[in-house]
Design a protein around this motif. Structure first.
Motif, PDB file in Angstrom:
ATOM      1  N   SER A   1       0.815  -1.221   0.000  1.00 45.51           N
ATOM      2  CA  SER A   1       0.000   0.000   0.000  1.00 45.51           C
ATOM      3  C   SER A   1       0.843   1.264   0.000  1.00 45.51           C
ATOM      4  N   GLU A   2       2.166   1.137   0.042  1.00 45.13           N
ATOM      5  CA  GLU A   2       3.019   2.314   0.141  1.00 45.13           C
ATOM      6  C   GLU A   2       3.968   2.465  -1.044  1.00 45.13           C
ATOM      7  N   LYS A   3       3.546   2.048  -2.204  1.00 44.86           N
ATOM      8  CA  LYS A   3       4.415   2.179  -3.372  1.00 44.86           C
ATOM      9  C   LYS A   3       4.698   3.639  -3.701  1.00 44.86           C
ATOM     10  N   LEU A   4       3.677   4.485  -3.607  1.00 45.37           N
ATOM     11  CA  LEU A   4       3.873   5.901  -3.907  1.00 45.37           C
ATOM     12  C   LEU A   4       4.813   6.554  -2.898  1.00 45.37           C
ATOM     13  N   ILE A   5       4.693   6.173  -1.648  1.00 47.70           N
ATOM     14  CA  ILE A   5       5.591   6.710  -0.626  1.00 47.70           C
ATOM     15  C   ILE A   5       7.025   6.277  -0.913  1.00 47.70           C
ATOM     16  N   PHE A   6       7.202   5.026  -1.308  1.00 50.23           N
ATOM     17  CA  PHE A   6       8.538   4.546  -1.646  1.00 50.23           C
ATOM     18  C   PHE A   6       9.115   5.318  -2.820  1.00 50.23           C
ATOM     19  N   TYR A   7       8.322   5.529  -3.863  1.00 47.87           N
ATOM     20  CA  TYR A   7       8.814   6.271  -5.023  1.00 47.87           C
ATOM     21  C   TYR A   7       9.191   7.691  -4.638  1.00 47.87           C
ATOM     22  N   ARG A   8       8.388   8.324  -3.786  1.00 50.41           N
ATOM     23  CA  ARG A   8       8.686   9.687  -3.339  1.00 50.41           C
ATOM     24  C   ARG A   8       9.978   9.720  -2.522  1.00 50.41           C
ATOM     25  N   GLU A   9      10.134   8.784  -1.601  1.00 52.89           N
ATOM     26  CA  GLU A   9      11.355   8.725  -0.790  1.00 52.89           C
ATOM     27  C   GLU A   9      12.573   8.446  -1.660  1.00 52.89           C
TER      28      GLU A   9
ATOM     29  N   ALA B   1      16.595   9.218  -0.729  1.00 56.30           N
ATOM     30  CA  ALA B   1      16.715   8.237   0.354  1.00 56.30           C
ATOM     31  C   ALA B   1      17.106   6.879  -0.220  1.00 56.30           C
ATOM     32  N   SER B   2      17.817   6.128   0.557  1.00 57.46           N
ATOM     33  CA  SER B   2      18.288   4.821   0.120  1.00 57.46           C
ATOM     34  C   SER B   2      17.139   3.808   0.127  1.00 57.46           C
ATOM     35  N   PRO B   3      16.945   3.073  -0.977  1.00 54.44           N
ATOM     36  CA  PRO B   3      15.913   2.029  -0.981  1.00 54.44           C
ATOM     37  C   PRO B   3      16.205   0.922   0.029  1.00 54.44           C
ATOM     38  N   LEU B   4      17.478   0.612   0.233  1.00 55.33           N
ATOM     39  CA  LEU B   4      17.841  -0.401   1.209  1.00 55.33           C
ATOM     40  C   LEU B   4      17.492   0.052   2.626  1.00 55.33           C
ATOM     41  N   ALA B   5      17.740   1.322   2.925  1.00 55.34           N
ATOM     42  CA  ALA B   5      17.395   1.850   4.245  1.00 55.34           C
ATOM     43  C   ALA B   5      15.878   1.825   4.462  1.00 55.34           C
ATOM     44  N   TYR B   6      15.123   2.144   3.423  1.00 57.78           N
ATOM     45  CA  TYR B   6      13.660   2.104   3.522  1.00 57.78           C
ATOM     46  C   TYR B   6      13.189   0.675   3.797  1.00 57.78           C
ATOM     47  N   PHE B   7      13.740  -0.292   3.050  1.00 55.66           N
ATOM     48  CA  PHE B   7      13.355  -1.687   3.239  1.00 55.66           C
ATOM     49  C   PHE B   7      13.728  -2.169   4.639  1.00 55.66           C
ATOM     50  N   LEU B   8      14.960  -1.900   5.062  1.00 52.31           N
ATOM     51  CA  LEU B   8      15.401  -2.368   6.379  1.00 52.31           C
ATOM     52  C   LEU B   8      14.598  -1.723   7.502  1.00 52.31           C
ATOM     53  N   GLY B   9      14.264  -0.455   7.350  1.00 53.42           N
ATOM     54  CA  GLY B   9      13.447   0.218   8.362  1.00 53.42           C
ATOM     55  C   GLY B   9      12.068  -0.405   8.493  1.00 53.42           C
ATOM     56  N   LYS B  10      11.437  -0.655   7.360  1.00 56.33           N
ATOM     57  CA  LYS B  10      10.114  -1.295   7.385  1.00 56.33           C
ATOM     58  C   LYS B  10      10.205  -2.732   7.900  1.00 56.33           C
ATOM     59  N   ASP B  11      11.263  -3.429   7.513  1.00 54.52           N
ATOM     60  CA  ASP B  11      11.434  -4.815   7.934  1.00 54.52           C
ATOM     61  C   ASP B  11      11.696  -4.899   9.435  1.00 54.52           C
ATOM     62  N   PHE B  12      12.551  -4.047   9.962  1.00 49.98           N
ATOM     63  CA  PHE B  12      12.830  -4.061  11.406  1.00 49.98           C
ATOM     64  C   PHE B  12      11.618  -3.615  12.218  1.00 49.98           C
ATOM     65  N   ALA B  13      10.790  -2.750  11.648  1.00 49.26           N
ATOM     66  CA  ALA B  13       9.569  -2.343  12.349  1.00 49.26           C
ATOM     67  C   ALA B  13       8.590  -3.512  12.472  1.00 49.26           C
ATOM     68  N   GLN B  14       8.649  -4.462  11.560  1.00 45.22           N
ATOM     69  CA  GLN B  14       7.783  -5.636  11.612  1.00 45.22           C
ATOM     70  C   GLN B  14       8.357  -6.765  12.462  1.00 45.22           C
ATOM     71  N   MET B  15       9.585  -6.600  12.943  1.00 47.26           N
ATOM     72  CA  MET B  15      10.247  -7.678  13.681  1.00 47.26           C
ATOM     73  C   MET B  15       9.487  -8.117  14.942  1.00 47.26           C
ATOM     74  N   PRO B  16       8.915  -7.207  15.742  1.00 51.60           N
ATOM     75  CA  PRO B  16       8.146  -7.704  16.903  1.00 51.60           C
ATOM     76  C   PRO B  16       6.976  -8.609  16.504  1.00 51.60           C
ATOM     77  N   VAL B  17       6.283  -8.246  15.448  1.00 57.27           N
ATOM     78  CA  VAL B  17       5.178  -9.087  14.974  1.00 57.27           C
ATOM     79  C   VAL B  17       5.719 -10.423  14.492  1.00 57.27           C
ATOM     80  N   LEU B  18       6.837 -10.363  13.793  1.00 59.77           N
ATOM     81  CA  LEU B  18       7.443 -11.574  13.249  1.00 59.77           C
ATOM     82  C   LEU B  18       7.943 -12.504  14.347  1.00 59.77           C
ATOM     83  N   LEU B  19       8.337 -11.957  15.480  1.00 58.53           N
ATOM     84  CA  LEU B  19       8.793 -12.786  16.599  1.00 58.53           C
ATOM     85  C   LEU B  19       7.643 -13.276  17.471  1.00 58.53           C
ATOM     86  N   LEU B  20       6.620 -12.440  17.639  1.00 60.44           N
ATOM     87  CA  LEU B  20       5.531 -12.795  18.557  1.00 60.44           C
ATOM     88  C   LEU B  20       4.474 -13.690  17.926  1.00 60.44           C
ATOM     89  N   MET B  21       4.230 -13.549  16.636  1.00 63.04           N
ATOM     90  CA  MET B  21       3.200 -14.369  15.991  1.00 63.04           C
ATOM     91  C   MET B  21       3.493 -15.864  16.148  1.00 63.04           C
TER      92      MET B  21
END
Length: 136
Positions: A40-48, A53-73
Motif C-alpha cells: 500500500s506504500e508504493k507511492l511513498i517509496f517512489y517519493r522517498e 533516500a536509500s531504498p535499502l534503508a527504507y526496506f530495512l526500516g520497514k522490515d525491522f519495524a515488523q520484527m516484533p510481529v514476526l517474533l511474537l506471531m
C-alpha cells in the motif's frame, strides 16, 4: 507386531498432517499480514527514492519495524499448539520451525504485495503459499 507398527505409522502420519496444516495456517496468516507492509506504500517509496533516500534503508526500516510481529506471531501460535497437542519436541524447536515458516511467508508476502495489484494480492499470496507447500 506388524499390526502395531502399522498403527504407529498411521498415528505418526496423522500427527505430521496436523503439523503440516498448522504450518499452512501460520504461513497464510503471516503472508496476509505482510501484504500491508509494502504493497500500500508504493507511492511513498517512489517519493522517498526520488528525494534521495536509500531504498535499502527504507526496506530495512520497514522490515525491522515488523520484527516484533514476526517474533511474537509464531510464539503465540507455538504456545497454543504446544498446549493443545503436547508434542514430543521441546518448545524451542517447535518455535524455531514455526518462526522460520513465518519468516519465509513474510518474505513471500512482501514480494507478492510489490508485484501484484492490491485488489488481487491476497488471492495471489494464498496461491503462492499453496504452491510452495504442495511442492516442498
Amino acid at each position: 507386531s506388524s499390526t502395531k507398527s502399522t498403527a504407529q505409522q498411521r498415528i505418526i502420519l496423522f500427527i505430521a498432517q496436523i503439523y503440516g496444516l498448522a504450518a499452512l495456517v501460520l504461513a497464510l496468516t503471516a503472508a496476509a499480514s505482510a501484504l500491508k507492509v509494502f504493497g500500500s506504500e508504493k507511492l511513498i517509496f517512489y517519493r522517498e527514492n526520488a528525494s534521495g533516500a536509500s531504498p535499502l534503508a527504507y526496506f530495512l526500516g520497514k522490515d525491522f519495524a515488523q520484527m516484533p510481529v514476526l517474533l511474537l506471531m509464531p510464539l503465540f501460535f507455538t504456545g497454543i499448539i504446544y498446549t493443545l497437542l503436547t508434542p514430543r519436541a521441546n518448545f524451542f524447536d517447535l518455535y524455531l520451525g514455526f518462526f522460520l515458516t513465518c519468516y519465509c511467508s513474510y518474505s513471500l508476502g512482501y514480494f507478492v504485495s510489490i508485484i501484484v495489484r492490491p485488489s488481487i494480492a491476497q488471492v495471489a499470496s494464498v496461491v503462492a503459499i499453496w504452491i510452495c507447500m504442495v511442492f516442498s
